[in-house]
Design an enzyme around this catalytic site. Structure first.
Site, mmCIF file in Angstrom:
data_model
loop_
_atom_site.group_PDB
_atom_site.id
_atom_site.type_symbol
_atom_site.label_atom_id
_atom_site.label_comp_id
_atom_site.label_asym_id
_atom_site.label_seq_id
_atom_site.Cartn_x
_atom_site.Cartn_y
_atom_site.Cartn_z
ATOM 1 N N GLU A 198 2.868 -3.182 -12.245
ATOM 2 C CA GLU A 198 4.131 -2.131 -12.237
ATOM 3 C C GLU A 198 4.134 -1.937 -10.711
ATOM 4 O O GLU A 198 3.112 -1.128 -10.340
ATOM 5 C CB GLU A 198 3.788 -0.874 -13.045
ATOM 6 N N LEU A 199 5.284 -2.479 -9.904
ATOM 7 C CA LEU A 199 5.373 -2.243 -8.733
ATOM 8 C C LEU A 199 6.391 -1.340 -8.124
ATOM 9 O O LEU A 199 6.879 -0.304 -8.701
ATOM 10 C CB LEU A 199 5.703 -3.804 -8.073
ATOM 11 N N GLU A 229 12.405 -0.142 -0.542
ATOM 12 C CA GLU A 229 11.881 1.042 -1.283
ATOM 13 C C GLU A 229 11.730 2.296 -0.370
ATOM 14 O O GLU A 229 11.253 2.096 0.588
ATOM 15 C CB GLU A 229 10.578 0.923 -2.172
ATOM 16 N N GLY A 275 0.997 -0.091 -7.966
ATOM 17 C CA GLY A 275 1.204 0.171 -6.598
ATOM 18 C C GLY A 275 2.239 -0.649 -6.193
ATOM 19 O O GLY A 275 3.297 -1.097 -6.462
ATOM 20 N N SER A 276 2.197 -1.010 -4.693
ATOM 21 C CA SER A 276 3.009 -1.348 -3.889
ATOM 22 C C SER A 276 3.258 -2.739 -4.292
ATOM 23 O O SER A 276 2.194 -3.485 -4.602
ATOM 24 C CB SER A 276 2.694 -1.271 -2.414
ATOM 25 N N CYS A 278 8.063 5.128 -8.251
ATOM 26 C CA CYS A 278 8.740 3.887 -8.175
ATOM 27 C C CYS A 278 10.217 4.107 -8.661
ATOM 28 O O CYS A 278 10.974 3.225 -8.634
ATOM 29 C CB CYS A 278 7.698 2.848 -8.878
#
Length: 494
Positions: free
Chosen positions: A264-265, A393, A244-245, A299
């Site tokens: 996992e960002l 992002e 996520g974020s 992402c």
């Protein structure tokens, strides 16, 4: 736009009601509260999902802890059999699941079908890896002190796993957590995204039919934001895996206590085009996927594009023409390339970033317009570093375009970000390919492809603000295993 296309996932106008899963079994929450899931294209409510209560979560965690010894004791052929059954059922129900993904996420149907196939691949790889959890025999007689000693190294399941998955790949990013856990023998409790919970619950339905799994092996529980904190803080979980974020992920890591954390960002993925490989058309086709696949809601969406000066005009003009032909609209139509974003508020945020980039000096080449939850493919030239779109992002269909003359300078500029998930490099020069591989500050470099390329067996994850550890079935399994050594002394007794 026409929304009367027979896309409804419910009958007679009533939303379909799903179950959550506690200790392998379907259940309606005792709290009586339901999460409404809307069709992201028509904006109609298509499904209702019960929200788990605090009591439901406690039951799920207790059952998970209780199931840990039985899960750890499962022989590899049984774990493989469960994973194979998931492959079979997902294959049989592929079109049904794809349409659910499109409905709940807005993803174009062709991309939803691809996600289902990727999920099948993920479970297939896990079924194979379930029988390949190796240890080793190692000599320990490294000095006279340890003469006659040797060791046997074996890996054991870490125990109960907490999983929090995102909305943008509602099935495959769940698969990347669930499949490795089953492969190693870890029970789990999964919190799917409240925006896209249905794919995970269909997976729960499939897992519930797997008699090989001990009771408590899995629970899938959509929850409110208040109840969700238990997935992070409860010490009975031995590992937390989150996608996520960055703001959410690093905050969760700070509260996770002693448990192992895999994250996992976000990203701000760069791509360098040094050569046209294999040609202009082939290069631009890959760049289009990288920049605009799934509305850029990934992402590893190609956010920054650096093109060598000698070919810059060619690539820029071809990219603009391709964007103009990109079909945006009804995601259930087979020829649609891009549907709506996950919500109108998400689209408004991307629109704000576009306007900020242009106001700070970026040149809008194509796109930039919004219609409700739709943001049209956008290319902006020369966005300066002070613009938010350059630094942070962009979770939307926006590509920032730059010209360069020196390859090493392009690599250096690609690293000028707090993120480091994946990058892309188009070059026919093997020395430049390896230079990029060695110097780009990312978890993965995609050669002659956009940074959005991911094969589900590869190690996948980032550095800097983009996360810690790696996903990819084999690599996720390693985080779910503890290494134990048996130290043996030969005492010469027969």
């Amino acid at each position: 736009m026409d929304t009367q296309n027979g896309h409804s996932g419910h009958e007679n106008g009533a939303p379909k009601v799903y179950h959550l899963y506690i200790a392998n079994a379907p259940k309606d929450s005792g709290g009586g509260k339901y999460l409404e899931v809307e069709n992201k294209y028509s904006r109609k409510i298509e499904a209702k999902v019960p929200l788990a209560t605090a009591e439901d979560i406690e039951e799920a965690i207790q059952s998970c802890v209780k199931a840990a010894p039985a899960m750890a004791a499962m022989p590899s052929y049984q774990r493989k059999a469960v994973l194979k059954k998931v492959v079979t059922e997902l294959t049989r129900r592929a079109e049904e699941v794809a349409r659910v993904i499109t409905m709940e996420s807005g993803k174009a149907i062709k991309d939803a079908r691809a996600e289902v196939q990727r999920s099948i691949d993920t479970f297939e790889v896990a079924s194979e890896e379930a029988t390949r959890i190796y240890g080793e025999v190692m000599p320990l007689d490294i000095s006279s002190r340890s003469k006659g000693m040797q060791g046997i190294v074996k890996k054991f399941p870490i125990g109960p796993v907490s999983m929090v998955s995102p909305w943008n790949f509602p099935l495959n990013l769940v698969a990347h957590k669930v499949a490795p856990a089953i492969a190693v023998g870890c029970p789990f409790v999964l919190k799917p995204s409240s925006r896209t919970p249905l794919s995970a619950l269909i997976l729960g339905e499939i897992l519930a039919s797997c008699e090989e799994l001990p009771k408590g092996a899995f629970s899938i529980t959509p929850v409110s934001r208040h109840e969700a904190d238990l997935f992070t803080t409860d010490e009975r979980f031995k590992l937390l895996t989150f996608t996520g974020s960055g703001s959410a992920g690093w905050g969760m890591k700070a509260r996770a206590g002693k448990k192992k954390v895999v994250m996992e960002l976000g990203g701000n993925a760069p791509c360098i085009v040094e050569d046209l490989v294999p040609d202009l058309e082939g290069t631009v086709s890959r760049l289009m996927i990288g920049g605009f696949y799934q509305c850029g809601q990934s992402c590893i969406h190609m956010q920054r594009l650096y093109v060598r000066d000698q070919i810059y005009d060619q690539v820029r003009d071809a990219l603009i023409e391709a964007v103009k032909k990109y079909k945006v609209g009804d995601p259930f139509q087979d020829d649609t390339m891009m549907g709506p974003m996950i919500s109108e508020s998400a689209a408004e945020e991307v629109e704000r970033q576009i306007k900020d980039a242009v106001s700070k000096g970026g040149k809008l080449l194509v796109g930039g317009n919004r219609d409700g939850a739709f943001v049209y493919p956008t290319v902006i030239e020369n966005v300066p570093l002070e613009a938010e779109a350059r630094r942070e992002e962009i979770f939307g269909p926006v590509v920032l375009l730059y010209k360069y003359s020196d390859f090493k300078d392009a690599v250096s500029e690609s690293n000028n970000t707090n993120f480091g998930l994946q990058s892309g490099v188009f070059t026919s020069d093997v020395n430049k390919a390896f230079y990029a591989f060695e110097h780009m500050e990312v978890g993965g470099v995609c050669l002659n492809d956009s940074p959005s390329m991911r094969v589900d067996s590869q190690p996948y994850g980032g550095v800097k603000d983009s996360g810690i550890q790696r996903e990819g079935v084999k690599y996720a399994m390693e985080d779910m295993l503890e290494t134990k050594v048996l130290v043996m002394r030969n005492v010469g007794v027969l």
